[in-house]
Design a protein around this motif. Structure first.
Motif, PDB file in Angstrom:
ATOM      1  N   THR A  15       0.835  -1.207   0.000  1.00  0.00           N
ATOM      2  CA  THR A  15       0.000   0.000   0.000  1.00  0.00           C
ATOM      3  C   THR A  15       0.864   1.248   0.000  1.00  0.00           C
ATOM      4  O   THR A  15       0.603   2.201  -0.748  1.00  0.00           O
ATOM      5  N   ILE A  16       1.900   1.263   0.807  1.00  0.00           N
ATOM      6  CA  ILE A  16       2.823   2.399   0.870  1.00  0.00           C
ATOM      7  C   ILE A  16       3.488   2.600  -0.480  1.00  0.00           C
ATOM      8  O   ILE A  16       3.578   3.725  -0.989  1.00  0.00           O
ATOM      9  N   GLU A  17       3.927   1.500  -1.104  1.00  0.00           N
ATOM     10  CA  GLU A  17       4.573   1.589  -2.416  1.00  0.00           C
ATOM     11  C   GLU A  17       3.595   2.103  -3.475  1.00  0.00           C
ATOM     12  O   GLU A  17       3.966   2.921  -4.314  1.00  0.00           O
ATOM     13  N   ARG A  18       2.346   1.633  -3.443  1.00  0.00           N
ATOM     14  CA  ARG A  18       1.361   2.096  -4.419  1.00  0.00           C
ATOM     15  C   ARG A  18       1.092   3.589  -4.249  1.00  0.00           C
ATOM     16  O   ARG A  18       0.998   4.333  -5.228  1.00  0.00           O
ATOM     17  N   ASP A  19       0.986   4.053  -3.005  1.00  0.00           N
ATOM     18  CA  ASP A  19       0.787   5.479  -2.763  1.00  0.00           C
ATOM     19  C   ASP A  19       1.926   6.285  -3.376  1.00  0.00           C
ATOM     20  O   ASP A  19       1.695   7.316  -4.011  1.00  0.00           O
ATOM     21  N   GLU A  34      -9.719   8.544 -12.770  1.00  0.00           N
ATOM     22  CA  GLU A  34      -9.924   7.577 -13.833  1.00  0.00           C
ATOM     23  C   GLU A  34      -8.638   7.331 -14.627  1.00  0.00           C
ATOM     24  O   GLU A  34      -8.326   6.195 -14.967  1.00  0.00           O
ATOM     25  N   GLU A  35      -7.915   8.404 -14.933  1.00  0.00           N
ATOM     26  CA  GLU A  35      -6.635   8.261 -15.644  1.00  0.00           C
ATOM     27  C   GLU A  35      -5.663   7.409 -14.837  1.00  0.00           C
ATOM     28  O   GLU A  35      -4.986   6.537 -15.393  1.00  0.00           O
ATOM     29  N   LEU A  36      -5.594   7.674 -13.545  1.00  0.00           N
ATOM     30  CA  LEU A  36      -4.675   6.931 -12.691  1.00  0.00           C
ATOM     31  C   LEU A  36      -5.083   5.466 -12.577  1.00  0.00           C
ATOM     32  O   LEU A  36      -4.230   4.573 -12.615  1.00  0.00           O
ATOM     33  N   ALA A  37      -6.377   5.196 -12.470  1.00  0.00           N
ATOM     34  CA  ALA A  37      -6.854   3.814 -12.374  1.00  0.00           C
ATOM     35  C   ALA A  37      -6.524   3.046 -13.656  1.00  0.00           C
ATOM     36  O   ALA A  37      -6.092   1.886 -13.603  1.00  0.00           O
ATOM     37  N   THR A  38      -6.707   3.695 -14.797  1.00  0.00           N
ATOM     38  CA  THR A  38      -6.366   3.058 -16.074  1.00  0.00           C
ATOM     39  C   THR A  38      -4.870   2.807 -16.167  1.00  0.00           C
ATOM     40  O   THR A  38      -4.431   1.734 -16.585  1.00  0.00           O
ATOM     41  N   HIS A  39      -4.078   3.780 -15.774  1.00  0.00           N
ATOM     42  CA  HIS A  39      -2.623   3.660 -15.813  1.00  0.00           C
ATOM     43  C   HIS A  39      -2.130   2.471 -14.987  1.00  0.00           C
ATOM     44  O   HIS A  39      -1.256   1.724 -15.418  1.00  0.00           O
ATOM     45  N   PHE A  40      -2.695   2.301 -13.802  1.00  0.00           N
ATOM     46  CA  PHE A  40      -2.254   1.231 -12.905  1.00  0.00           C
ATOM     47  C   PHE A  40      -3.045  -0.061 -13.068  1.00  0.00           C
ATOM     48  O   PHE A  40      -2.668  -1.093 -12.513  1.00  0.00           O
ATOM     49  N   GLY A  41      -4.145  -0.008 -13.796  1.00  0.00           N
ATOM     50  CA  GLY A  41      -4.952  -1.203 -14.008  1.00  0.00           C
ATOM     51  C   GLY A  41      -5.632  -1.706 -12.743  1.00  0.00           C
ATOM     52  O   GLY A  41      -5.751  -2.910 -12.535  1.00  0.00           O
ATOM     53  N   VAL A  42      -6.066  -0.768 -11.908  1.00  0.00           N
ATOM     54  CA  VAL A  42      -6.740  -1.140 -10.667  1.00  0.00           C
ATOM     55  C   VAL A  42      -8.085  -0.420 -10.571  1.00  0.00           C
ATOM     56  O   VAL A  42      -8.378   0.492 -11.336  1.00  0.00           O
ATOM     57  N   ASN A  43      -8.869  -0.821  -9.599  1.00  0.00           N
ATOM     58  CA  ASN A  43     -10.185  -0.261  -9.327  1.00  0.00           C
ATOM     59  C   ASN A  43     -10.083   1.217  -8.937  1.00  0.00           C
ATOM     60  O   ASN A  43      -9.122   1.628  -8.297  1.00  0.00           O
ATOM     61  N   LEU A  44     -11.087   1.999  -9.303  1.00  0.00           N
ATOM     62  CA  LEU A  44     -11.131   3.422  -8.942  1.00  0.00           C
ATOM     63  C   LEU A  44     -11.024   3.644  -7.439  1.00  0.00           C
ATOM     64  O   LEU A  44     -10.406   4.611  -6.992  1.00  0.00           O
ATOM     65  N   ASN A  45     -11.632   2.770  -6.651  1.00  0.00           N
ATOM     66  CA  ASN A  45     -11.605   2.931  -5.199  1.00  0.00           C
ATOM     67  C   ASN A  45     -10.200   2.789  -4.625  1.00  0.00           C
ATOM     68  O   ASN A  45      -9.852   3.479  -3.660  1.00  0.00           O
ATOM     69  N   ILE A  46      -9.397   1.905  -5.210  1.00  0.00           N
ATOM     70  CA  ILE A  46      -8.012   1.730  -4.752  1.00  0.00           C
ATOM     71  C   ILE A  46      -7.235   3.026  -4.962  1.00  0.00           C
ATOM     72  O   ILE A  46      -6.509   3.487  -4.078  1.00  0.00           O
ATOM     73  N   ILE A  47      -7.394   3.615  -6.137  1.00  0.00           N
ATOM     74  CA  ILE A  47      -6.703   4.879  -6.441  1.00  0.00           C
ATOM     75  C   ILE A  47      -7.221   5.981  -5.528  1.00  0.00           C
ATOM     76  O   ILE A  47      -6.438   6.779  -4.994  1.00  0.00           O
ATOM     77  N   SER A  50      -5.616   5.849  -2.157  1.00  0.00           N
ATOM     78  CA  SER A  50      -4.244   6.364  -2.211  1.00  0.00           C
ATOM     79  C   SER A  50      -4.252   7.890  -2.237  1.00  0.00           C
ATOM     80  O   SER A  50      -3.479   8.541  -1.538  1.00  0.00           O
ATOM     81  N   LEU A  51      -5.150   8.466  -3.046  1.00  0.00           N
ATOM     82  CA  LEU A  51      -5.239   9.922  -3.142  1.00  0.00           C
ATOM     83  C   LEU A  51      -5.660  10.549  -1.811  1.00  0.00           C
ATOM     84  O   LEU A  51      -5.138  11.597  -1.422  1.00  0.00           O
ATOM     85  N   VAL A  52      -6.576   9.904  -1.110  1.00  0.00           N
ATOM     86  CA  VAL A  52      -7.016  10.417   0.192  1.00  0.00           C
ATOM     87  C   VAL A  52      -5.853  10.395   1.189  1.00  0.00           C
ATOM     88  O   VAL A  52      -5.644  11.358   1.930  1.00  0.00           O
ATOM     89  N   ARG A  53      -5.085   9.311   1.201  1.00  0.00           N
ATOM     90  CA  ARG A  53      -3.929   9.243   2.110  1.00  0.00           C
ATOM     91  C   ARG A  53      -2.891  10.306   1.747  1.00  0.00           C
ATOM     92  O   ARG A  53      -2.332  10.968   2.623  1.00  0.00           O
ATOM     93  N   LEU A  54      -2.652  10.494   0.451  1.00  0.00           N
ATOM     94  CA  LEU A  54      -1.695  11.518   0.010  1.00  0.00           C
ATOM     95  C   LEU A  54      -2.202  12.919   0.352  1.00  0.00           C
ATOM     96  O   LEU A  54      -1.424  13.785   0.747  1.00  0.00           O
TER      97      LEU A  54
END
Length: 77
Positions: A15-19, A34-47, A50-54
């Motif tokens: 999780t730390i690395e993904r952030d 949406e751009e970030l989710a597509t870039h990483f190939g993960v669910n919108l909620n995961i991104i 990460s954005l909320v923690r950042l």
């Protein structure tokens, strides 16, 4: 961002690395969730989590461009 805040278990290293990867992917641009989710190939909620923690760490902030919400790095001058 590796410090444990409050209660609960410490964040997993993945999780730390993904952030950090999300932060690096934003760079000097403004990116949508949406751009970030597509870039990483993960669910919108995961991104979004990460954005909320950042954002809580003061490293990114959300801006509005018309009807779109974009994320950008916070100036650390």
């Amino acid at each position: 961002m590796t410090e444990k805040k409050g209660r609960g278990r410490p964040r997993p290293l993945s999780t730390i690395e993904r952030d950090e990867q999300v932060y690096a992917a934003i760079g000097t641009e403004q990116r949508s969730r949406e751009e970030l989710a597509t870039h990483f190939g993960v669910n919108l909620n995961i991104i979004y989590m990460s954005l909320v923690r950042l954002r809580s760490a003061g490293r990114v902030h959300k801006v509005r461009d018309g009807k779109y919400h974009l994320w950008t790095q916070t100036y650390q001058g």
